[in-house]
Write an enzyme that holds these catalytic residues in place. Structure first.
Site, PDB file in Angstrom:
ATOM      1  CG  ASN A 108      -1.804   1.219   1.308  1.00  0.00           C
ATOM      2  OD1 ASN A 108      -2.432   1.571   0.300  1.00  0.00           O
ATOM      3  ND2 ASN A 108      -1.903   1.857   2.460  1.00  0.00           N
ATOM      4  CG  HIS A 110      -0.580   6.204   4.706  1.00  0.00           C
ATOM      5  ND1 HIS A 110      -1.953   6.242   4.711  1.00  0.00           N
ATOM      6  CD2 HIS A 110      -0.167   7.014   5.706  1.00  0.00           C
ATOM      7  CE1 HIS A 110      -2.358   7.043   5.683  1.00  0.00           C
ATOM      8  NE2 HIS A 110      -1.292   7.527   6.296  1.00  0.00           N
ATOM      9  CB  SER A 137       5.209   5.217   4.145  1.00  0.00           C
ATOM     10  OG  SER A 137       5.641   6.254   4.999  1.00  0.00           O
ATOM     11  CG  ASP A 146      -2.927   3.619   6.706  1.00  0.00           C
ATOM     12  OD1 ASP A 146      -2.994   3.052   5.611  1.00  0.00           O
ATOM     13  OD2 ASP A 146      -3.700   4.523   7.047  1.00  0.00           O
TER      14      ASP A 146
HETATM   15  C1  GRF Z   1      -2.781   9.022  -2.709  1.00  0.00           C
HETATM   16  O1  GRF Z   1      -2.373  10.149  -1.991  1.00  0.00           O
HETATM   17  C2  GRF Z   1      -2.555   7.791  -1.887  1.00  0.00           C
HETATM   18  O2  GRF Z   1      -1.394   7.853  -1.116  1.00  0.00           O
HETATM   19  C3  GRF Z   1      -3.761   7.820  -1.002  1.00  0.00           C
HETATM   20  O3  GRF Z   1      -4.815   8.210  -1.845  1.00  0.00           O
HETATM   21  C4  GRF Z   1      -4.296   9.000  -2.897  1.00  0.00           C
HETATM   22  C5  GRF Z   1      -4.710   8.342  -4.173  1.00  0.00           C
HETATM   23  O4  GRF Z   1      -4.378   9.091  -5.293  1.00  0.00           O
HETATM   24  N1  GRF Z   1      -3.945   6.571  -0.351  1.00  0.00           N
HETATM   25  P1  GRF Z   1      -4.454   8.425  -6.751  1.00  0.00           P
HETATM   26  O5  GRF Z   1      -5.841   7.786  -6.901  1.00  0.00           O
HETATM   27  O6  GRF Z   1      -3.358   7.408  -6.845  1.00  0.00           O
HETATM   28  O7  GRF Z   1      -4.276   9.574  -7.688  1.00  0.00           O
END
Ligand code: GRF
Length: 199
Positions: A108, A110, A137, A146
């Protein structure tokens, strides 16, 4: 053998695009399916336009029944025989029942320097805390939100006058660098933490 990667998105999917665009040439992995809980996710339209298989499993008809939603996700995934899952802005919490069998094979991204700021509104929380440094991260997914071993972090300096939006935009640029770099290492068996600093 080429590793097959399922990418989960709920929104625009810019991280998914960065991953897909990196998985070309001699890269040891390829995207085998893009999965979403939202038929209208921009990432689904982009994947379809690229000829990448897609699966949509709307969570809403399942209500509170997460087990049935996750069973439907697994049924959709099984058609594509993935080796790995990359969560990329997938906005549903996955339970231990789903995560357990995938542990060690699910990543994932984050938008914080974990273990700081698990959950939502990470950029505003970093600003409110007066942090001078922020970032993103990539971690292995465990049943805890997370959490899980950190595989890479990208750091940037918080600027005077930064807002949650300006910070989010700058962190997102780093996400697009970090996630593909970590995935490349991960599929070749490198599980140590990759540290990158914003240029
Ligand atoms: C990103 O900031 C990711 O870290 C978070 O949600 C956002 C998703 O953006 N979990 P995208 O859909 O990849 O443009």
């Amino acid at each position: 053998m080429t590793r097959r990667v399922a990418i989960f998105v709920s929104g625009g999917g810019s991280n998914m695009r960065a991953l897909v665009e990196d998985m070309t040439g001699d890269h040891p992995a390829r995207a085998c399916v893009v999965v979403s809980n939202n038929e209208n996710a921009g990432g689904i339209a982009w994947a379809r336009a690229r000829g990448i298989a897609t699966e949509v499993v709307d969570h809403r008809p399942f209500g509170e029944d997460r087990a049935s939603f996750e069973a439907a996700l697994n049924a959709a995934l099984d058609k594509h025989t993935p080796d790995l899952i990359c969560l990329a802005g997938f906005m549903r919490v996955l339970t231990a029942g789903f995560v357990g069998p995938w542990q060690g094979r699910m990543l994932n991204i984050h938008p914080s320097l974990l273990p700081k700021y698990k959950g939502l509104n990470t950029h505003a929380r970093a600003l409110a805390a007066g942090d001078t440094e922020h970032g993103c991260s990539v971690h292995e997914v465990t049943a805890l939100l997370d959490d899980g071993p950190i595989l890479g972090q990208a750091r940037l300096n918080v600027a005077d006058g930064d807002t949650a939006d300006t910070l989010a935009a700058r962190v997102l640029v780093q996400e697009h660098r970090l996630y593909p770099a970590v995935l490349r290492r991960f599929v070749t068996g490198e599980h140590g933490c990759l540290n990158v600093n914003a240029e």
